[in-house]
Structure formats: C-alpha cells, structure tokens
Write an enzyme that holds these catalytic residues in place. Structure first.
Site, PDB file in Angstrom:
ATOM      1  N   ARG A   1       2.699  -4.452 -11.920  1.00 24.72           N
ATOM      2  CA  ARG A   1       2.041  -3.254 -11.403  1.00 24.72           C
ATOM      3  C   ARG A   1       1.527  -2.361 -12.513  1.00 24.72           C
ATOM      4  O   ARG A   1       0.879  -1.347 -12.229  1.00 24.72           O
ATOM      5  CB  ARG A   1       3.048  -2.447 -10.590  1.00 24.72           C
TER       6      ARG A   1
ATOM      7  N   ARG B   1       9.901   2.226   6.504  1.00 27.34           N
ATOM      8  CA  ARG B   1      10.273   2.414   5.104  1.00 27.34           C
ATOM      9  C   ARG B   1      10.217   3.893   4.725  1.00 27.34           C
ATOM     10  O   ARG B   1       9.324   4.613   5.132  1.00 27.34           O
ATOM     11  CB  ARG B   1       9.319   1.624   4.202  1.00 27.34           C
TER      12      ARG B   1
ATOM     13  N   LYS C   1      -0.449  -7.748   1.402  1.00 24.73           N
ATOM     14  CA  LYS C   1      -0.081  -8.791   0.453  1.00 24.73           C
ATOM     15  C   LYS C   1       1.293  -9.392   0.737  1.00 24.73           C
ATOM     16  O   LYS C   1       1.487 -10.584   0.546  1.00 24.73           O
ATOM     17  CB  LYS C   1      -0.219  -8.321  -0.993  1.00 24.73           C
TER      18      LYS C   1
ATOM     19  N   ARG D   1       3.648   0.425   9.945  1.00 27.77           N
ATOM     20  CA  ARG D   1       4.423  -0.704   9.400  1.00 27.77           C
ATOM     21  C   ARG D   1       5.909  -0.594   9.760  1.00 27.77           C
ATOM     22  O   ARG D   1       6.498   0.484   9.735  1.00 27.77           O
ATOM     23  CB  ARG D   1       4.263  -0.736   7.884  1.00 27.77           C
TER      24      ARG D   1
ATOM     25  N   ARG E   1       1.372   6.863  -3.420  1.00 28.77           N
ATOM     26  CA  ARG E   1       1.385   5.437  -3.771  1.00 28.77           C
ATOM     27  C   ARG E   1      -0.031   4.923  -3.999  1.00 28.77           C
ATOM     28  O   ARG E   1      -0.269   4.103  -4.881  1.00 28.77           O
ATOM     29  CB  ARG E   1       2.069   4.636  -2.667  1.00 28.77           C
TER      30      ARG E   1
END
Ligand code: ADP
Ligand code: ZN
Length: 205
Positions: A88, A152, A13, A122, A163
């Site tokens: 969220r 990250r 996203k 990522r 998560r």
C-alpha cells in the site's frame, strides 16, 4: 503464479481475490483480514494496529511488512499466492521486491465517487473474511462459515473519506510503479462481479 491485486477501498478487490484464489488454488493473503483477525483475537499486533485502522490510516510499514514476510515464507506460498491490500506504500513495494518477484499486478479501476456507497452497505465476517453487502445477505449470516456478519469499524462515512484520501496519496502511485516494472494489468472494476472476474482471467492468460 505470484499475484498482487490493487484497487481503491471498496473497489471489490477482496471479492475478486477470493474468486481468483479458488479458481487457481492460491493462498489468499489479505493484510486487512489478518489485521482484523488479530484485533478480534486481542493479540499484541491487533492492539497496535486498531487505532490506525479505526481512523482509516495505514498501519505502520514495519508492522505490516513483518506480518507479510512471515506469511509469505510459509510453505503453502512457495508455488504462488495472491496479495490483497499489500503493498500500500512505496516502502512496502520496495520491501516486497526484496522478498519475491511478482508476475502480475492486477489493478481494478473504479469511479472514486461511487465507492463510499459500496462501503456503506458492506458486511464482513470477522471469522473467515467473507465479504458481502447488506442487500445480498439480509439475514446477516456468513454464507461461508455461519458466523454473524458485521459492519467494519472503518466503513463509517467519516472514516471512508479518510481511507480514500490515504489511497490516493500513498497507494495509487503504485500503479505507475508496477507499470514501470512491466507487470501491470488494468481491469475495469465497475462491471458486475462476474464480468470483472472474466476480465481478470483474460488478463492472466
Ligand atoms: P480496504 O482495501 O477496503 O480499505 P483492507 O481490509 O485491505 O480494506 O484494509 C483495511 C485497513 O487495514 C486499512 O485501512 C489499513 O488501516 C489496514 N491495512 C491493511 N493492509 C495494510 C497495509 N498493507 N499497510 C498498512 N495498513 C494496512
Ligand atoms: Zn465466515
């Protein structure tokens, strides 16, 4: 255009949000980017948020809602914006509804069992928020601003699992929330970056 983009962690996203904002000249408001910038800058907000983020938990609603409200009230958001990573929780969605009316809530549909691999590769730039993968940026340099790319803290395997669980419990129910509000647009998020973008543009027409 006042837009939201939703999707699981690792659904792409953030990548799609950046493309949409460039095409339509909208401010890209990523609560995750804003929080990471605050951590990098050592602000009070960053200090409060860090332990939650590193554990893959949600930052408390009060903190995030206050941050979002401040940002959305800036003059550049008057004509429209795209929210990435907010809301969220149901409480955040209710708070948002008190501030503005959303035109479209895009939802990237993904295979949850493929997302952990995407997150493991990522790489992000903490300076400008640019996101890519280890494969696409073997030199470890941000294509957008030249700073170094990093992994990250919350993309470690143990944290990713948490998560995804937090997403399923707190955020996935918002798909029904926006369907009921009549603004939901589902998009298949398992296609190439380009094809996902085409599907989004078709949905926005
Ligand atoms: P992703 O969608 O890949 O998990 P984000 O950058 O959107 O990445 O979010 C990273 C982390 O930042 C979240 O796991 C959470 O700790 C925090 N965060 C971001 N946005 C919110 C929000 N709206 N409410 C609570 N926590 C948030
Ligand atoms: Zn950068």
């Amino acid at each position: 255009m006042k837009l939201i983009i939703m999707g699981a962690p690792g659904s792409g996203k953030g990548t799609q949000a950046a493309i949409i904002c460039k095409t339509h000249n909208l401010p890209h408001i990523s609560t995750g980017d804003i929080l990471r910038k605050n951590i990098a800058d050592g602000t009070a907000l960053g200090k409060q948020a860090k332990s939650f983020m590193d554990a893959g938990k949600l930052v408390p609603d009060e903190l995030v809602v206050a941050l979002l409200k401040d940002r959305i009230e800036q003059p550049d958001c008057a004509e429209g914006f795209l929210l990435d990573g907010f809301p969220r929780t149901k409480a955040q969605a209710d708070a948002l509804a008190q501030i503005v009316k959303i035109d479209v809530a895009l939802n990237l549909e993904t295979d949850l069992d493929k997302l952990a691999d995407r997150m493991a590769s990522r790489r992000v730039c903490l300076k400008c928020g640019y996101t890519t993968s280890a494969q696409d940026a073997p030199d470890g340099i941000c294509k957008a601003c030249g700073d170094k790319l990093v992994i990250r803290d919350d993309d470690k395997r143990e944290v990713v699992e948490n998560r995804l669980k937090v997403y399923a419990e707190n955020t996935a129910p918002l798909v029904e929330y926006y369907r009921a509000a009549g603004v939901l647009a589902n998009v298949d998020g398992m296609q190439s970056i380009e094809d996902v973008n085409k599907a989004i543009e078709a949905a926005l027409k």
